[in-house]
Scaffold this motif. Structure first.
Motif, PDB file in Angstrom:
ATOM      1  N   ARG A   1      20.566 -13.493 -48.707  1.00 45.07           N
ATOM      2  CA  ARG A   1      21.809 -13.785 -49.412  1.00 45.07           C
ATOM      3  C   ARG A   1      22.400 -12.468 -49.917  1.00 45.07           C
ATOM      4  O   ARG A   1      21.758 -11.738 -50.667  1.00 45.07           O
ATOM      5  CB  ARG A   1      21.585 -14.722 -50.600  1.00 45.07           C
ATOM      6  N   SER A   2      23.602 -12.176 -49.443  1.00 44.69           N
ATOM      7  CA  SER A   2      24.322 -10.965 -49.870  1.00 44.69           C
ATOM      8  C   SER A   2      23.453  -9.720 -49.720  1.00 44.69           C
ATOM      9  O   SER A   2      23.439  -8.832 -50.583  1.00 44.69           O
ATOM     10  CB  SER A   2      24.781 -11.114 -51.328  1.00 44.69           C
ATOM     11  N   GLY A   3      22.706  -9.655 -48.609  1.00 42.94           N
ATOM     12  CA  GLY A   3      21.902  -8.488 -48.293  1.00 42.94           C
ATOM     13  C   GLY A   3      20.534  -8.439 -48.939  1.00 42.94           C
ATOM     14  O   GLY A   3      19.749  -7.525 -48.654  1.00 42.94           O
ATOM     15  N   LEU A   4      20.220  -9.396 -49.800  1.00 43.65           N
ATOM     16  CA  LEU A   4      18.935  -9.416 -50.493  1.00 43.65           C
ATOM     17  C   LEU A   4      18.068 -10.540 -49.935  1.00 43.65           C
ATOM     18  O   LEU A   4      18.561 -11.650 -49.695  1.00 43.65           O
ATOM     19  CB  LEU A   4      19.141  -9.633 -51.992  1.00 43.65           C
ATOM     20  N   VAL A   5      16.770 -10.261 -49.746  1.00 44.59           N
ATOM     21  CA  VAL A   5      15.840 -11.313 -49.338  1.00 44.59           C
ATOM     22  C   VAL A   5      15.610 -12.233 -50.538  1.00 44.59           C
ATOM     23  O   VAL A   5      14.999 -11.836 -51.532  1.00 44.59           O
ATOM     24  CB  VAL A   5      14.510 -10.726 -48.841  1.00 44.59           C
ATOM     25  N   GLU A   6      16.122 -13.457 -50.438  1.00 44.18           N
ATOM     26  CA  GLU A   6      16.047 -14.394 -51.552  1.00 44.18           C
ATOM     27  C   GLU A   6      14.784 -15.248 -51.505  1.00 44.18           C
ATOM     28  O   GLU A   6      14.219 -15.589 -52.535  1.00 44.18           O
ATOM     29  CB  GLU A   6      17.278 -15.297 -51.534  1.00 44.18           C
ATOM     30  N   SER A   7      14.352 -15.604 -50.294  1.00 50.80           N
ATOM     31  CA  SER A   7      13.170 -16.450 -50.123  1.00 50.80           C
ATOM     32  C   SER A   7      12.463 -16.077 -48.833  1.00 50.80           C
ATOM     33  O   SER A   7      13.073 -15.538 -47.902  1.00 50.80           O
ATOM     34  CB  SER A   7      13.557 -17.937 -50.082  1.00 50.80           C
ATOM     35  N   ARG A   8      11.165 -16.391 -48.776  1.00 48.37           N
ATOM     36  CA  ARG A   8      10.369 -16.169 -47.570  1.00 48.37           C
ATOM     37  C   ARG A   8       9.581 -17.432 -47.257  1.00 48.37           C
ATOM     38  O   ARG A   8       9.113 -18.120 -48.166  1.00 48.37           O
ATOM     39  CB  ARG A   8       9.415 -14.984 -47.749  1.00 48.37           C
ATOM     40  N   HIS A   9       9.424 -17.694 -45.962  1.00 46.15           N
ATOM     41  CA  HIS A   9       8.629 -18.836 -45.513  1.00 46.15           C
ATOM     42  C   HIS A   9       7.470 -18.308 -44.662  1.00 46.15           C
ATOM     43  O   HIS A   9       7.686 -17.634 -43.653  1.00 46.15           O
ATOM     44  CB  HIS A   9       9.466 -19.799 -44.680  1.00 46.15           C
TER      45      HIS A   9
ATOM     46  N   LYS B   1      31.650 -19.929 -48.257  1.00 44.47           N
ATOM     47  CA  LYS B   1      31.739 -18.976 -47.154  1.00 44.47           C
ATOM     48  C   LYS B   1      30.353 -18.421 -46.841  1.00 44.47           C
ATOM     49  O   LYS B   1      29.480 -18.366 -47.712  1.00 44.47           O
ATOM     50  CB  LYS B   1      32.687 -17.831 -47.529  1.00 44.47           C
ATOM     51  N   GLN B   2      30.171 -17.980 -45.596  1.00 47.37           N
ATOM     52  CA  GLN B   2      28.876 -17.427 -45.220  1.00 47.37           C
ATOM     53  C   GLN B   2      28.654 -16.089 -45.902  1.00 47.37           C
ATOM     54  O   GLN B   2      29.482 -15.181 -45.811  1.00 47.37           O
ATOM     55  CB  GLN B   2      28.779 -17.243 -43.703  1.00 47.37           C
ATOM     56  N   VAL B   3      27.504 -15.989 -46.583  1.00 47.44           N
ATOM     57  CA  VAL B   3      27.142 -14.729 -47.247  1.00 47.44           C
ATOM     58  C   VAL B   3      25.757 -14.257 -46.805  1.00 47.44           C
ATOM     59  O   VAL B   3      25.225 -13.294 -47.347  1.00 47.44           O
ATOM     60  CB  VAL B   3      27.176 -14.871 -48.775  1.00 47.44           C
ATOM     61  N   GLY B   4      25.182 -14.954 -45.842  1.00 47.11           N
ATOM     62  CA  GLY B   4      23.867 -14.577 -45.353  1.00 47.11           C
ATOM     63  C   GLY B   4      23.396 -15.556 -44.308  1.00 47.11           C
ATOM     64  O   GLY B   4      24.163 -16.381 -43.799  1.00 47.11           O
ATOM     65  N   GLU B   5      22.093 -15.482 -43.996  1.00 48.12           N
ATOM     66  CA  GLU B   5      21.515 -16.358 -42.993  1.00 48.12           C
ATOM     67  C   GLU B   5      20.006 -16.443 -43.178  1.00 48.12           C
ATOM     68  O   GLU B   5      19.406 -15.635 -43.900  1.00 48.12           O
ATOM     69  CB  GLU B   5      21.815 -15.849 -41.583  1.00 48.12           C
ATOM     70  N   LEU B   6      19.425 -17.430 -42.536  1.00 48.22           N
ATOM     71  CA  LEU B   6      17.984 -17.465 -42.392  1.00 48.22           C
ATOM     72  C   LEU B   6      17.650 -16.710 -41.117  1.00 48.22           C
ATOM     73  O   LEU B   6      18.195 -17.022 -40.052  1.00 48.22           O
ATOM     74  CB  LEU B   6      17.487 -18.899 -42.299  1.00 48.22           C
ATOM     75  N   ARG B   7      16.777 -15.717 -41.218  1.00 44.32           N
ATOM     76  CA  ARG B   7      16.431 -14.935 -40.025  1.00 44.32           C
ATOM     77  C   ARG B   7      14.920 -14.964 -39.814  1.00 44.32           C
ATOM     78  O   ARG B   7      14.141 -15.030 -40.772  1.00 44.32           O
ATOM     79  CB  ARG B   7      16.914 -13.495 -40.154  1.00 44.32           C
ATOM     80  N   THR B   8      14.525 -14.945 -38.574  1.00 50.47           N
ATOM     81  CA  THR B   8      13.100 -14.880 -38.257  1.00 50.47           C
ATOM     82  C   THR B   8      12.624 -13.431 -38.344  1.00 50.47           C
ATOM     83  O   THR B   8      13.429 -12.504 -38.229  1.00 50.47           O
ATOM     84  CB  THR B   8      12.827 -15.448 -36.866  1.00 50.47           C
ATOM     85  N   THR B   9      11.337 -13.247 -38.527  1.00 49.88           N
ATOM     86  CA  THR B   9      10.806 -11.896 -38.749  1.00 49.88           C
ATOM     87  C   THR B   9      10.151 -11.308 -37.510  1.00 49.88           C
ATOM     88  O   THR B   9       9.521 -10.252 -37.596  1.00 49.88           O
ATOM     89  CB  THR B   9       9.754 -11.951 -39.881  1.00 49.88           C
ATOM     90  N   PHE B  10      10.276 -11.966 -36.368  1.00 50.29           N
ATOM     91  CA  PHE B  10       9.587 -11.479 -35.169  1.00 50.29           C
ATOM     92  C   PHE B  10      10.525 -11.525 -33.974  1.00 50.29           C
ATOM     93  O   PHE B  10      11.615 -12.086 -34.061  1.00 50.29           O
ATOM     94  CB  PHE B  10       8.332 -12.315 -34.903  1.00 50.29           C
TER      95      PHE B  10
END
Length: 309
Positions: A9-17, A300-309
């Protein structure tokens, strides 16, 4: 477990799974993993193709869309409920024979529509009612008792466990109780993937081939018209996919290779993005696999969920 996805979110890692993901080749050997492939999990509804095959081997007389529904966690859409009733009618049984707990439809749109119409929970609305109807039909064709079909020592459940044991190369690591009340058989993620890969590779005319053909031809009966599994199976038509509660997912590819994953915290949010990325790495090319959930701020879109691999 490894971090498989991050929410930005807005360039910051907010959560990790965190979780475990594994890919096996057609022989069942691990070819790729994140985390320990030997991690034992309750596959939940990801076991349903295995259960359906166990029923077919015990004489379940279904094919096509009704067989797809036997492997389903359905959304509770009208065509799902009609198909459950068809299976029960083949068994000569009423809805009262279902031992699924009274539930609302899994699909939120169907849930809302039911409430608007003044409806309430019912056993047939539970997402496992297709599997339970198939279990009852299997009992009827074998002259097994229907009132105790969920007992772990019932002939039906023993037949399913035999198929599970064969496909996963060993007895269940733990036997629990699933949300629908049926026995819940635990195994490792590698063995879950191996089992689905073996079903995909069963020869023409076998129970496994019938099941795979039904799931591929009728993916809307495996899940529902608004579900990620349907989208994936339509984007890659030769693939079979089945998710389970607490964020488990298994996919079988046409050559018999397979992928399975478990998100540690049980959250569904990263589940489909992680599997999509694993399938990308396996060389599958489909636009859907590149899609990722977006993060909104102020609409509005301010980030995304991204995979780490």
């Amino acid at each position: 477990m490894d971090v498989l996805a991050e929410v930005i979110r807005s360039g910051l890692v907010e959560s990790r799974h965190r979780g475990v993901a594994v890919g096996v080749d057609p022989s069942g050997e691990v070819v790729w993993s994140m985390g320990d492939p030997g991690t034992v999990v309750f596959p939940r509804s990801a076991n349903k193709p295995i259960q359906a095959l166990g029923m077919l081997r015990a004489g379940l007389p279904l094919d096509g869309r009704l067989l797809a529904l036997a492997s389903a966690s359905h959304s509770g859409e009208p065509f799902h409920l009609d198909a459950v009733r068809e299976i029960l009618a083949l068994a000569g049984l009423e809805e009262s024979a279902l031992q699924t707990p009274p539930s609302y439809p899994l699909d939120p749109h169907e849930h809302a529509e039911l409430l608007r119409g003044g409806g309430g929970r019912a056993p047939i609305l539970m997402d496992c009612s297709g599997k339970h109807a198939a279990m009852l039909l299997t009992c009827v064709v074998n002259d097994w008792p229907t009132s105790t079909y969920l007992d772990v020592e019932h002939p039906l459940q023993l037949a399913i466990t035999r198929t599970f044991t064969e496909l996963t190369d060993g007895p269940p690591a733990v036997v629990g109780v699933d949300g629908c009340g049926a026995p819940l058989l635990a195994t490792s993620l590698q063995q879950l993937a191996r089992a689905i890969g073996r079903i995909v590779q069963e020869p023409e005319g076998s129970g496994g081939a019938r099941l795979v053909e039904a799931m591929r031809a009728h993916p809307e009966y495996v899940s529902g018209t608004r579900r990620a599994e349907l989208q994936l199976m339509r984007a890659v038509p030769e693939l079979v996919a089945k998710s389970g509660a607490e964020s488990v997912y298994v996919v079988g590819l046409p050559d018999g290779s397979a992928y399975a994953l478990k998100i540690e915290d049980g959250a569904e949010r990263p589940l489909y993005a992680v599997m999509n990325r694993a399938l990308e790495l396996a060389g599958i090319d489909a636009p859907l696999l590149r899609e990722r959930p977006v993060v909104l701020g102020g609409g509005k879109q301010v980030g995304e969920l991204r995979t780490t691999f």
